[in-house]
Enzyme design. Structure first.
Site, mmCIF file in Angstrom:
data_model
loop_
_atom_site.group_PDB
_atom_site.id
_atom_site.type_symbol
_atom_site.label_atom_id
_atom_site.label_comp_id
_atom_site.label_asym_id
_atom_site.label_seq_id
_atom_site.Cartn_x
_atom_site.Cartn_y
_atom_site.Cartn_z
ATOM 1 N N ARG A 166 -22.638 -48.203 29.176
ATOM 2 C CA ARG A 166 -21.913 -48.360 27.900
ATOM 3 C C ARG A 166 -20.874 -49.485 27.969
ATOM 4 N NH1 ARG A 166 -25.499 -45.293 27.288
ATOM 5 N NH2 ARG A 166 -25.445 -43.178 26.465
ATOM 6 N N SER A 237 -20.533 -40.485 19.765
ATOM 7 C CA SER A 237 -19.828 -39.860 20.892
ATOM 8 C C SER A 237 -18.461 -40.510 21.035
ATOM 9 C CB SER A 237 -20.600 -40.067 22.191
ATOM 10 O OG SER A 237 -21.886 -39.543 22.050
ATOM 11 N N GLU A 332 -14.883 -44.125 23.800
ATOM 12 C CA GLU A 332 -15.965 -45.125 23.749
ATOM 13 C C GLU A 332 -15.739 -46.155 22.648
ATOM 14 O OE1 GLU A 332 -20.317 -43.973 24.286
ATOM 15 O OE2 GLU A 332 -20.319 -44.777 22.255
HETATM 16 P P1 FAD Z 1 -19.268 -52.422 15.360
HETATM 17 O O1 FAD Z 1 -18.785 -51.023 15.424
HETATM 18 O O2 FAD Z 1 -19.096 -53.152 14.089
HETATM 19 O O3 FAD Z 1 -18.573 -53.249 16.533
HETATM 20 C C1 FAD Z 1 -18.521 -52.726 17.837
HETATM 21 C C2 FAD Z 1 -17.946 -53.808 18.767
HETATM 22 O O4 FAD Z 1 -18.853 -54.891 18.877
HETATM 23 C C3 FAD Z 1 -16.631 -54.414 18.247
HETATM 24 O O5 FAD Z 1 -15.826 -54.723 19.363
HETATM 25 C C4 FAD Z 1 -17.085 -55.692 17.559
HETATM 26 O O6 FAD Z 1 -16.058 -56.679 17.540
HETATM 27 C C5 FAD Z 1 -18.236 -56.121 18.442
HETATM 28 N N1 FAD Z 1 -19.290 -56.865 17.756
HETATM 29 C C6 FAD Z 1 -19.961 -56.507 16.621
HETATM 30 N N2 FAD Z 1 -20.915 -57.408 16.339
HETATM 31 C C7 FAD Z 1 -20.849 -58.357 17.298
HETATM 32 C C8 FAD Z 1 -21.585 -59.557 17.567
HETATM 33 N N3 FAD Z 1 -22.592 -59.959 16.787
HETATM 34 N N4 FAD Z 1 -21.238 -60.292 18.661
HETATM 35 C C9 FAD Z 1 -20.225 -59.895 19.472
HETATM 36 N N5 FAD Z 1 -19.494 -58.785 19.270
HETATM 37 C C10 FAD Z 1 -19.804 -58.027 18.203
HETATM 38 N N6 FAD Z 1 -24.091 -45.744 20.803
HETATM 39 C C11 FAD Z 1 -24.934 -45.615 21.846
HETATM 40 O O7 FAD Z 1 -24.828 -46.365 22.828
HETATM 41 N N7 FAD Z 1 -25.914 -44.679 21.857
HETATM 42 C C12 FAD Z 1 -26.118 -43.822 20.827
HETATM 43 O O8 FAD Z 1 -27.021 -42.994 20.870
HETATM 44 C C13 FAD Z 1 -25.225 -43.918 19.700
HETATM 45 N N8 FAD Z 1 -25.333 -43.065 18.671
HETATM 46 C C14 FAD Z 1 -24.451 -43.134 17.627
HETATM 47 C C15 FAD Z 1 -24.570 -42.215 16.576
HETATM 48 C C16 FAD Z 1 -23.696 -42.266 15.504
HETATM 49 C C17 FAD Z 1 -23.831 -41.259 14.380
HETATM 50 C C18 FAD Z 1 -22.670 -43.257 15.471
HETATM 51 C C19 FAD Z 1 -21.741 -43.336 14.306
HETATM 52 C C20 FAD Z 1 -22.544 -44.159 16.512
HETATM 53 C C21 FAD Z 1 -23.427 -44.117 17.606
HETATM 54 N N9 FAD Z 1 -23.333 -45.014 18.682
HETATM 55 C C22 FAD Z 1 -24.211 -44.920 19.736
HETATM 56 C C23 FAD Z 1 -22.294 -46.072 18.685
HETATM 57 C C24 FAD Z 1 -22.701 -47.343 17.869
HETATM 58 O O9 FAD Z 1 -23.727 -47.048 16.967
HETATM 59 C C25 FAD Z 1 -23.147 -48.494 18.757
HETATM 60 O O10 FAD Z 1 -22.146 -48.857 19.658
HETATM 61 C C26 FAD Z 1 -23.570 -49.743 17.926
HETATM 62 O O11 FAD Z 1 -24.178 -50.694 18.763
HETATM 63 C C27 FAD Z 1 -22.386 -50.399 17.213
HETATM 64 O O12 FAD Z 1 -22.914 -51.357 16.322
HETATM 65 P P2 FAD Z 1 -22.080 -51.908 15.091
HETATM 66 O O13 FAD Z 1 -22.861 -53.041 14.504
HETATM 67 O O14 FAD Z 1 -21.736 -50.806 14.183
HETATM 68 O O15 FAD Z 1 -20.794 -52.468 15.842
HETATM 69 P P1 NAP Z 2 -27.613 -34.127 25.488
HETATM 70 O O1 NAP Z 2 -29.084 -34.355 25.450
HETATM 71 O O2 NAP Z 2 -27.060 -32.836 24.962
HETATM 72 O O3 NAP Z 2 -27.079 -34.330 26.981
HETATM 73 C C1 NAP Z 2 -25.704 -34.146 27.298
HETATM 74 C C2 NAP Z 2 -25.274 -35.263 28.242
HETATM 75 O O4 NAP Z 2 -25.991 -35.108 29.438
HETATM 76 C C3 NAP Z 2 -25.606 -36.621 27.650
HETATM 77 O O5 NAP Z 2 -24.412 -37.254 27.389
HETATM 78 C C4 NAP Z 2 -26.472 -37.329 28.691
HETATM 79 O O6 NAP Z 2 -25.872 -38.511 29.218
HETATM 80 C C5 NAP Z 2 -26.573 -36.337 29.849
HETATM 81 N N1 NAP Z 2 -28.003 -36.110 30.179
HETATM 82 C C6 NAP Z 2 -28.846 -35.182 29.635
HETATM 83 N N2 NAP Z 2 -30.044 -35.209 30.264
HETATM 84 C C7 NAP Z 2 -29.958 -36.173 31.211
HETATM 85 C C8 NAP Z 2 -30.873 -36.680 32.179
HETATM 86 N N3 NAP Z 2 -32.117 -36.198 32.302
HETATM 87 N N4 NAP Z 2 -30.456 -37.678 32.989
HETATM 88 C C9 NAP Z 2 -29.204 -38.181 32.884
HETATM 89 N N5 NAP Z 2 -28.291 -37.745 31.978
HETATM 90 C C10 NAP Z 2 -28.664 -36.742 31.162
HETATM 91 O O7 NAP Z 2 -26.858 -35.335 24.752
HETATM 92 P P2 NAP Z 2 -26.621 -35.610 23.206
HETATM 93 O O8 NAP Z 2 -25.185 -35.644 22.962
HETATM 94 O O9 NAP Z 2 -27.517 -34.758 22.362
HETATM 95 O O10 NAP Z 2 -27.134 -37.123 23.097
HETATM 96 C C11 NAP Z 2 -28.484 -37.446 23.366
HETATM 97 C C12 NAP Z 2 -28.581 -38.907 23.783
HETATM 98 O O11 NAP Z 2 -28.151 -39.737 22.709
HETATM 99 C C13 NAP Z 2 -27.695 -39.247 24.977
HETATM 100 O O12 NAP Z 2 -28.349 -40.200 25.770
HETATM 101 C C14 NAP Z 2 -26.464 -39.834 24.343
HETATM 102 O O13 NAP Z 2 -25.833 -40.795 25.169
HETATM 103 C C15 NAP Z 2 -27.032 -40.497 23.098
HETATM 104 N N6 NAP Z 2 -26.011 -40.494 22.022
HETATM 105 C C16 NAP Z 2 -24.994 -41.371 22.138
HETATM 106 C C17 NAP Z 2 -24.021 -41.440 21.156
HETATM 107 C C18 NAP Z 2 -22.914 -42.457 21.252
HETATM 108 O O14 NAP Z 2 -22.190 -42.636 20.291
HETATM 109 N N7 NAP Z 2 -22.751 -43.119 22.357
HETATM 110 C C19 NAP Z 2 -24.070 -40.588 20.064
HETATM 111 C C20 NAP Z 2 -25.108 -39.674 20.006
HETATM 112 C C21 NAP Z 2 -26.083 -39.631 20.993
HETATM 113 P P3 NAP Z 2 -25.940 -39.957 28.516
HETATM 114 O O15 NAP Z 2 -25.028 -39.857 27.321
HETATM 115 O O16 NAP Z 2 -25.407 -40.858 29.594
HETATM 116 O O17 NAP Z 2 -27.353 -40.252 28.153
#
Ligand code: FAD
Ligand code: NAP
Length: 337
Positions: A166, A237, A332
């Site tokens: 991340r 998250s 995050e």
């Molecule tokens: P923004 O929120 O607009 O920006 C994020 C950062 O990136 C800021 O610092 C901004 O300045 C910078 N930025 C934006 N565009 C650019 C560009 N073109 N060049 C350089 N910098 C830039 N994240 C995960 O990793 N896994 C998930 O499963 C996941 N699930 C999510 C679920 C939900 C419901 C929500 C709300 C969020 C989730 N996220 C997840 C977080 C988010 O969606 C990601 O981080 C996504 O990539 C952010 O994209 P954005 O365009 O909205 O960026």
């Molecule tokens: P989940 O499946 O309930 O699992 C809970 C946590 O355990 C997750 O955070 C995941 O880590 C870890 N995990 C589960 N199984 C794993 C495996 N086999 N090996 C390694 N790590 C494992 O998680 P959830 O909240 O429903 O989310 C599902 C996936 O979507 C996750 O990968 C999560 O990162 C992603 N997600 C991310 C965001 C965001 O905003 N970043 C939001 C929603 C969902 P990891 O998170 O490192 O994968």
């Protein structure tokens, strides 16, 4: 001067928490020429500058001083490298989930685990988005950046992006690079990853080989578990999963036998959602912000919430986790300003 600035621009629809934020000046960027024009303007006016994509990983204050710029550079090109490997080059202003759908529809595989992640293609490398065992770094060849410091456009290889969990150099060197295109290495042959238990549980043995089935399962779990920002403001998250040493993990496992953890980076990754849930935070509300009822890792805006309230809630949760487990949680999303 071709840039069209809008003053006192509401960012309510441009941050998935749905906070009432207003940008002093807002502009959309359609070309490298416009980016260069913006650079001159920023240097001349000495304005703070925020790049915004979909605002799904941002916590905004109510008044955003200076300029907020959104990349609107689109494009999608496919190049066959051999019978299996496909290079796909995509504009940073494209929508991430639409890219996942489009590639899958064309029989180009590799992004299916990353379905339904909100936001833009350009932001995906910033925090090396990941879900269900796949990170964007696993599918990315290079990114094209505009280097704000050097006023240059060039490609950075996957290795040069310094991706970690991340995180990337783009997050660490915030503001220096604007990602304008991303190049992926995908495949015409299925390369499914179904290591996560909830995903496996939804798929039969034969379905596990099929990217379309994996895509459908990911979408179905996410729709059930995660609040839709269009209905309930959130930034996904809220905390990263912390990693602890094997010794600390051993002690915690003895004290909390049901601890959810996974071997990772020489130690153990703890499920932050589990730590928070155990302390009874699910559903708890402070002001207009709350911990989601179904997912302790997601903080939500019940309407009228703001950055200050969210910061207070996040601090209270982190402190509780630190006091109980001795583990530090790191948010995050990025707080701005
Ligand atoms: P923004 O929120 O607009 O920006 C994020 C950062 O990136 C800021 O610092 C901004 O300045 C910078 N930025 C934006 N565009 C650019 C560009 N073109 N060049 C350089 N910098 C830039 N994240 C995960 O990793 N896994 C998930 O499963 C996941 N699930 C999510 C679920 C939900 C419901 C929500 C709300 C969020 C989730 N996220 C997840 C977080 C988010 O969606 C990601 O981080 C996504 O990539 C952010 O994209 P954005 O365009 O909205 O960026
Ligand atoms: P989940 O499946 O309930 O699992 C809970 C946590 O355990 C997750 O955070 C995941 O880590 C870890 N995990 C589960 N199984 C794993 C495996 N086999 N090996 C390694 N790590 C494992 O998680 P959830 O909240 O429903 O989310 C599902 C996936 O979507 C996750 O990968 C999560 O990162 C992603 N997600 C991310 C965001 C965001 O905003 N970043 C939001 C929603 C969902 P990891 O998170 O490192 O994968």
């Amino acid at each position: 001067m071709t840039l069209r600035f809008q003053n006192d621009f509401s960012l309510k629809a441009l941050n998935t928490l749905g906070f009432d934020a207003v940008a002093e000046r807002f502009v959309r960027l359609h070309s490298v020429d416009e980016i260069r024009e913006l650079r001159s303007e920023v240097l001349q006016s000495n304005s703070p500058l925020l790049f915004i994509g979909g605002g799904s990983n941002l916590v905004l204050g109510s008044k955003v001083h200076g300029i907020v710029a959104q990349l609107a550079m689109t494009g999608y090109q496919v190049e066959a490298l051999d019978e299996a490997r496909v290079r796909v080059t995509v504009g940073g202003g494209e929508n991430w989930h639409e890219l996942v759908c489009r590639s899958l529809e064309q029989g180009i595989y590799g992004l299916e685990n990353l379905a339904l992640i909100p936001g833009s293609v350009g932001a995906a490398p910033v925090q090396n988005i990941g879900a269900y065992g796949v990170e964007v770094k696993d599918r990315l060849e290079a990114v094209e950046v505009y280097d704000w410091k050097e006023d240059r456009v060039y490609w950075l290889s996957n290795a040069s992006c310094e991706f970690t969990y991340r995180d990337s150099r783009f997050k660490r060197e915030g503001g220096r690079y604007l990602i304008i295109r991303v190049r992926f290495l995908l495949s015409r042959l299925p390369q499914t990853v179904t290591t996560y238990a909830p995903l496996r549980a939804l798929l039969s043995e034969s379905e596990r080989e099929k990217p379309e089935a994996v895509f459908n399962a990911v979408c179905s779990i996410r729709r059930e578990k995660l609040p839709d920002p269009a209905e309930l403001g959130n930034a996904g998250s809220f905390f990263k999963n912390p990693v602890v040493s094997p010794e600390v993990h051993q002690r915690m496992k003895e004290a909390y036998p049901s601890l959810v953890s996974f071997p990772d980076r020489g130690g153990f990754k703890l499920a932050a959602g589990w730590l928070i849930d155990q302390l009874g935070w699910k559903g708890r509300q402070m002001g207009d912000v709350a911990v989601h009822e179904n997912q302790a890792l997601v903080l939500v805006n019940r309407g009228g919430g703001d950055r200050n309230q969210l910061e207070l809630l996040a601090k209270a949760i982190s402190q509780d986790v630190l006091d109980t487990y001795g583990v530090e949680l790191e948010p995050e999303p990025r707080f701005y300003p």
